[in-house]
Design a protein around this motif. Structure first.
Motif, PDB file in Angstrom:
ATOM      1  N   ASN A 184       3.796  -7.934 -17.398  1.00  0.00           N
ATOM      2  CA  ASN A 184       4.871  -6.991 -16.734  1.00  0.00           C
ATOM      3  C   ASN A 184       4.684  -5.776 -17.432  1.00  0.00           C
ATOM      4  OD1 ASN A 184       6.086  -8.832 -14.872  1.00  0.00           O
ATOM      5  ND2 ASN A 184       7.534  -9.651 -16.516  1.00  0.00           N
ATOM      6  N   SER A 185       4.368  -5.449 -18.609  1.00  0.00           N
ATOM      7  CA  SER A 185       4.135  -4.288 -19.356  1.00  0.00           C
ATOM      8  C   SER A 185       2.895  -3.508 -18.973  1.00  0.00           C
ATOM      9  CB  SER A 185       3.921  -4.390 -20.894  1.00  0.00           C
ATOM     10  OG  SER A 185       5.447  -4.733 -21.351  1.00  0.00           O
ATOM     11  N   CYS A 186       1.979  -4.276 -18.065  1.00  0.00           N
ATOM     12  CA  CYS A 186       0.838  -3.764 -17.649  1.00  0.00           C
ATOM     13  C   CYS A 186       1.161  -3.100 -16.114  1.00  0.00           C
ATOM     14  CB  CYS A 186      -0.369  -4.891 -17.459  1.00  0.00           C
ATOM     15  SG  CYS A 186      -0.717  -5.522 -18.985  1.00  0.00           S
ATOM     16  N   VAL A 187       2.164  -3.122 -15.637  1.00  0.00           N
ATOM     17  CA  VAL A 187       2.301  -2.785 -14.285  1.00  0.00           C
ATOM     18  C   VAL A 187       3.538  -1.498 -14.324  1.00  0.00           C
ATOM     19  CG1 VAL A 187       3.250  -3.369 -11.974  1.00  0.00           C
ATOM     20  CG2 VAL A 187       2.021  -4.969 -13.395  1.00  0.00           C
ATOM     21  N   VAL A 188       2.980  -0.472 -14.028  1.00  0.00           N
ATOM     22  CA  VAL A 188       3.812   0.736 -13.761  1.00  0.00           C
ATOM     23  C   VAL A 188       3.750   1.508 -12.673  1.00  0.00           C
ATOM     24  CG1 VAL A 188       4.130   3.049 -15.154  1.00  0.00           C
ATOM     25  CG2 VAL A 188       3.171   1.087 -16.311  1.00  0.00           C
ATOM     26  N   GLU A 189       5.014   1.592 -12.113  1.00  0.00           N
ATOM     27  CA  GLU A 189       5.230   2.231 -10.781  1.00  0.00           C
ATOM     28  C   GLU A 189       5.030   3.654 -10.982  1.00  0.00           C
ATOM     29  OE1 GLU A 189       8.243   2.679  -7.090  1.00  0.00           O
ATOM     30  OE2 GLU A 189       8.652   0.897  -8.258  1.00  0.00           O
ATOM     31  N   THR A 190       4.152   4.253 -10.303  1.00  0.00           N
ATOM     32  CA  THR A 190       3.825   5.696 -10.450  1.00  0.00           C
ATOM     33  C   THR A 190       4.040   6.320  -9.256  1.00  0.00           C
ATOM     34  OG1 THR A 190       1.632   5.097 -10.522  1.00  0.00           O
ATOM     35  CG2 THR A 190       2.593   5.465 -12.603  1.00  0.00           C
ATOM     36  N   ILE A 250       6.791   5.967 -20.507  1.00  0.00           N
ATOM     37  CA  ILE A 250       7.054   5.728 -19.194  1.00  0.00           C
ATOM     38  C   ILE A 250       7.309   4.139 -19.228  1.00  0.00           C
ATOM     39  CG2 ILE A 250       4.820   4.776 -18.685  1.00  0.00           C
ATOM     40  CD1 ILE A 250       5.144   6.447 -15.794  1.00  0.00           C
ATOM     41  N   GLY A 251       8.449   3.664 -18.308  1.00  0.00           N
ATOM     42  CA  GLY A 251       8.919   2.408 -18.125  1.00  0.00           C
ATOM     43  C   GLY A 251       7.789   1.474 -17.181  1.00  0.00           C
ATOM     44  N   THR A 252       7.871   0.255 -17.642  1.00  0.00           N
ATOM     45  CA  THR A 252       7.038  -0.588 -16.979  1.00  0.00           C
ATOM     46  C   THR A 252       7.957  -1.554 -15.906  1.00  0.00           C
ATOM     47  OG1 THR A 252       7.217  -2.487 -18.500  1.00  0.00           O
ATOM     48  CG2 THR A 252       5.470  -0.831 -18.905  1.00  0.00           C
ATOM     49  N   PHE A 253       6.986  -2.508 -15.428  1.00  0.00           N
ATOM     50  CA  PHE A 253       7.758  -3.542 -14.297  1.00  0.00           C
ATOM     51  C   PHE A 253       8.735  -4.301 -15.154  1.00  0.00           C
ATOM     52  CE2 PHE A 253       8.280  -7.026 -11.771  1.00  0.00           C
ATOM     53  CZ  PHE A 253       8.567  -6.484 -10.466  1.00  0.00           C
ATOM     54  N   PRO A 310       0.751  -1.236  -0.033  1.00  0.00           N
ATOM     55  CA  PRO A 310      -0.022  -0.040   0.060  1.00  0.00           C
ATOM     56  C   PRO A 310       0.743   1.162  -0.160  1.00  0.00           C
ATOM     57  CG  PRO A 310       0.233  -0.815   2.134  1.00  0.00           C
ATOM     58  CD  PRO A 310       0.695  -2.075   1.238  1.00  0.00           C
ATOM     59  N   SER A 311       2.209   1.313   0.218  1.00  0.00           N
ATOM     60  CA  SER A 311       2.905   2.374   0.371  1.00  0.00           C
ATOM     61  C   SER A 311       3.625   2.830  -1.058  1.00  0.00           C
ATOM     62  CB  SER A 311       4.225   2.106   1.220  1.00  0.00           C
ATOM     63  OG  SER A 311       3.483   1.924   2.587  1.00  0.00           O
ATOM     64  N   VAL A 312       3.337   1.917  -2.086  1.00  0.00           N
ATOM     65  CA  VAL A 312       4.102   2.261  -3.486  1.00  0.00           C
ATOM     66  C   VAL A 312       2.792   2.380  -4.287  1.00  0.00           C
ATOM     67  CG1 VAL A 312       5.530   1.473  -5.220  1.00  0.00           C
ATOM     68  CG2 VAL A 312       6.017   0.939  -2.822  1.00  0.00           C
ATOM     69  N   LYS A 313       2.956   3.347  -5.200  1.00  0.00           N
ATOM     70  CA  LYS A 313       1.947   3.504  -6.141  1.00  0.00           C
ATOM     71  C   LYS A 313       2.020   3.077  -7.325  1.00  0.00           C
ATOM     72  CE  LYS A 313       0.251   7.749  -4.085  1.00  0.00           C
ATOM     73  NZ  LYS A 313      -0.086   9.425  -4.320  1.00  0.00           N
ATOM     74  N   TYR A 314       0.938   2.287  -7.999  1.00  0.00           N
ATOM     75  CA  TYR A 314       0.878   1.781  -9.292  1.00  0.00           C
ATOM     76  C   TYR A 314       0.021   2.139 -10.319  1.00  0.00           C
ATOM     77  CZ  TYR A 314       4.281  -1.384  -7.194  1.00  0.00           C
ATOM     78  OH  TYR A 314       5.634  -1.904  -6.373  1.00  0.00           O
ATOM     79  N   THR A 315       0.311   2.005 -11.384  1.00  0.00           N
ATOM     80  CA  THR A 315      -0.930   1.977 -12.392  1.00  0.00           C
ATOM     81  C   THR A 315      -1.001   0.583 -13.137  1.00  0.00           C
ATOM     82  OG1 THR A 315      -0.924   4.298 -12.862  1.00  0.00           O
ATOM     83  CG2 THR A 315      -1.804   2.711 -14.777  1.00  0.00           C
ATOM     84  N   LEU A 316      -2.138  -0.134 -13.051  1.00  0.00           N
ATOM     85  CA  LEU A 316      -2.123  -1.411 -13.453  1.00  0.00           C
ATOM     86  C   LEU A 316      -3.128  -1.455 -14.765  1.00  0.00           C
ATOM     87  CD1 LEU A 316      -1.685  -4.369 -13.070  1.00  0.00           C
ATOM     88  CD2 LEU A 316      -3.469  -4.553 -11.643  1.00  0.00           C
TER      89      LEU A 316
END
Length: 744
Positions: free
Chosen positions: A502-508, A525-528, A450-456
């Motif tokens: 892995n391309s569906c997960v982006v740390e934001t 933007i880079g992905t996971f 919960p402490s790290v934001k992602y776009t999925l």
């Protein structure tokens, strides 16, 4: 004749004298020492202030036990304790009795056995843990008593009444792991000393939180003060207490009698409990009671953190229940119903339709395999590895120290991260079961933080099926439908799906994609998976979608605790073409700024015209191409770093030396094993594909003078991106156009 008779008489007399002498010595040696304290029972009678308790001992049938040899600890309430204790009065009234004199033998046994602890413990030892390797000081706050539940009446979730016995082990999924016939599952009684609280970093408040009507005296037993400690007895130790401590329920028993948590309990009982007939328990019950009823063990699922009716803690050591126990937070009916309807069943029709894993996660979010003290809510972690998301001061409506752990009634659901985070948008939706299964392989533990934001970016089951992908639960195989319509199962399909995932997960972390789907909002933007994607308004681009010439559009965006999820109309494809083919597409037009570089590359010794591979590039690795524009290429020709004359390129040199020039130039403009864009993340010295005479990579630098992305060589030459023509996506690669060449 007479002589023989006299001789025989003399022998008998001597034998009698010898026997008398030996018996006297035997009695003297083994006689009860004069200074030995009286047994527990005699002392309680003689003191005259334990008449109520003695009457219970008599009625319970424990007179002979406490009057004979043994080794016990007994917590003895005085007569005044009986008259002043409202909890005891409520206890016996709940069992149908008004006074101590009225109680039956069963009730008397319950009280006496619970106040009777195996082994004699003085106050200085009662907070020490009896480990397999010896005493561990000041880490224990419970002792095993003589009281246990035994056989009782229960009812299944379907309403069937039966005779049952509690589990006395946690269920580990193997046959009969949940019950040991020879173990009665004796209950524990809590005791608290100043030394224990200090050693554990606890305070008196941790005690009074559970017993607000009691004062901590430095030595308390449950809600009672010890008014006189360490009274020695022939058969143990007596501690005199000022209240009658009544038998504590287990967590299972407490829930059974608390209708305000009936929704939580019904979920436990419906989905996580089985009653399993036990032959040995049945035989014992039938012999003891002269009946023919069967007895079943109440078994909790191995999916749970613990069995709420298990009194033995883990039993990894015989006495590990002395130092720790379970903890359960049970939401009230109103709070739980609201959460289930608004969150858990947002996409499902009913609890019965939920996968069992979701139900287990909902329950386990409220179950700890350790003691959660009131002061430790924020740093004691449940079975899912999460702390209690609530306030001990504001959210708790009920709190009890029970025989096998702590219980908190709460007006707030302890929402699990697997529900609240971006992961939950797939997990709690039956239309995303395949994506959930894929996330579980590698990414679940990451995107549930919960402490790290992602776009999925979401991939639905229907979308995956439409593109030919499937999962076979029987074979645990991932399939793909080929052009002939046959489903082929192999691990390549799983790996392909994971690459797309892995391309569906982006740390934001800085909400970089919060405006995605908005007109005019564009970027890269880079992905996971370390591959890059591009976005522009309502469209998303991957190297694979560009290669396939398909349009990925955004249907909707939804927020989650740690970011957002984006629903798409297509998959996040990856490319199959080699990198050279993307350079060819960019460089084939004569007017293209990539044209000179492409022509040098395609005619070089690095380029395989059959496979289209570039020597030095390895499959599966990441690269960044910094391709000089035409003007920079002309400068390189004029500087003698590329074959050509007077600014005219020679794309097809014949001399070996010229061919080597081309090779070195190309290799020095490729960043090895890393994909870089102008996002301020990568700063420093990095290896190119070019190697020196020693075989070491020749490096260049990436810096941001004035906040502008810049690549520099060892000769102080600087190259900057031509932004409008950079950020071209390829196979694990980004291709940039730069305004200068790099000198090696």
């Amino acid at each position: 004749m007479h002589k023989k008779i006299y001789q025989l008489a003399a022998v008998v007399l001597l034998a009698a004298l010898f026997t008398t002498s030996c018996k006297k010595k035997f009695d003297e040696y083994y006689e009860r020492p004069a200074n030995l304290a009286d047994p527990i029972y005699k002392q309680l009678v003689d003191k005259g202030k334990f008449t109520n308790f003695v009457s219970l001992i008599d009625k319970a049938g424990y007179k002979s036990t406490l009057a004979a040899a043994g080794y016990w600890t007994i917590f003895a309430p005085t007569d005044s304790a009986f008259t002043a204790d409202t909890e005891f009065a409520a206890f016996i009234k709940g069992r149908g009795f008004n006074t101590v004199a009225d109680v039956d033998s069963t009730t008397a046994q319950m009280v006496v056995q619970y106040l009777l602890v195996f082994n004699g413990f003085e106050k200085d030892r009662i907070d020490d843990f009896q480990s397999n390797l010896g005493w561990v000081p000041n880490v224990a706050f419970k002792r095993r008593t003589a009281y246990y539940t035994g056989f009782y009446s229960d009812t299944t979730a379907a309403g069937l009444a039966l005779k049952a016995i509690p589990s006395n082990r946690n269920n580990n999924g193997t046959t009969n792991s949940y019950y040991v016939f020879a173990d009665n599952g004796n209950k524990y009684i809590p005791s608290f000393t100043s030394e224990y609280l200090a050693a554990q970093g606890l305070s008196q408040t941790d005690y009074t939180y559970f017993y607000p009507g009691s004062t901590f005296s430095g030595f308390n037993v449950a809600n009672a003060k010890v008014t006189q400690k360490d009274v020695p007895a022939e058969n143990g130790v007596i501690h005199i207490i000022d209240k009658v401590v009544t038998p504590a329920k287990s967590i299972d028993q407490y829930l059974r009698n608390k209708p305000e948590y009936s929704v939580f309990r019904s979920i436990l009982e419906r989905f996580m409990v089985l009653f399993v007939k036990n032959t040995e328990a049945t035989r014992r019950y039938q012999v003891l009671n002269g009946v023919t009823d069967d007895v079943s063990v109440k078994v909790y699922s191995n999916l749970l953190a613990f069995s709420p009716n298990n009194e033995n803690y883990f039993k990894l050591q015989d006495n590990d229940g002395q130092r720790d126990g379970w903890t359960m937070f049970a939401p009230t009916n109103d709070s739980l119903n609201k959460y289930i309807n608004n969150v858990v069943l947002q996409q499902y029709t009913s609890l019965n339709a939920l996968p069992l894993s979701i139900i287990a996660d909902l329950l386990n979010a409220h179950m700890w395999q350790s003691t959660v003290w009131p002061s430790r809510f924020s740093n004691t972690f449940n079975f899912l590895g999460e702390a209690a998301k609530m306030s001990a001061a504001n959210d708790i409506v009920d709190k009890k120290i029970l025989s096998n752990g702590f219980f908190y009634g709460t007006k707030k659901v302890n929402e699990p991260n697997v529900f609240a985070t971006v992961y939950g948008k797939a997990y709690l939706n039956p239309r995303y079961t395949l994506m959930t299964r894929l996330l579980d392989m590698e990414l679940k533990g990451i995107i549930t933080n919960p402490s790290v934001k992602y776009t999925l970016f979401m991939m639905s089951d229907a979308l995956l099926a439409a593109k030919g992908y499937s999962y076979n639960s029987g074979s645990n195989g991932w399939g793909f439908k080929n052009t002939a319509g046959a489903v082929i199962e192999n691990d390549s399909n799983r790996l392909n799906l994971l690459r797309m995932l892995n391309s569906c997960v982006v740390e934001t972390p800085n909400n970089e994609l919060d405006n995605i789907g908005t007109t005019g909002f564009r970027g890269i933007i880079g992905t996971f998976g370390n591959e890059f994607i591009k976005y522009d308004g309502n469209s998303v681009f991957t190297a694979g979608s560009i290669e396939r010439n398909v349009s990925i559009t955004i249907d909707s965006v939804r927020k989650a605790l740690n970011g957002q999820v984006v629903y798409l109309n297509d998959l996040m494809y990856f490319p199959y073409l080699p990198i050279s083919k993307n350079i060819e597409i960019l460089g084939t037009p004569a007017a293209s700024e990539f044209n000179y570089f492409w022509n040098y590359l395609k005619n070089s010794t690095l380029y395989n015209t059959t496979t289209f591979e570039i020597t030095g590039l390895a499959a599966g690795s990441f690269y960044t191409f910094f391709i000089p524009n035409k003007a920079a290429m002309i400068q390189a020709i004029n500087a003698g770093l590329l074959p050509g004359t007077a600014g005219v390129p020679n794309f097809t040199p014949t001399l070996t030396a010229d061919k080597v020039l081309v090779e070195k130039f190309i290799l020095y403009h490729i960043l090895d094993k890393r994909t870089v864009i102008a996002n301020g993340i990568d700063i420093g010295s990095y290896p190119s594909l070019l190697r020196n005479a020693a075989g070491d990579p020749v490096t260049f630098s990436i810096l941001y003078p004035g906040g502008i992305f810049e690549v520099g060589d060892g000769f102080n030459r600087k190259a900057r991106l031509v932004t409008a023509l950079s950020n071209n996506l390829s196979n694990r690669t980004v291709i940039h156009l730069v305004d200068n060449y790099l000198k090696y």
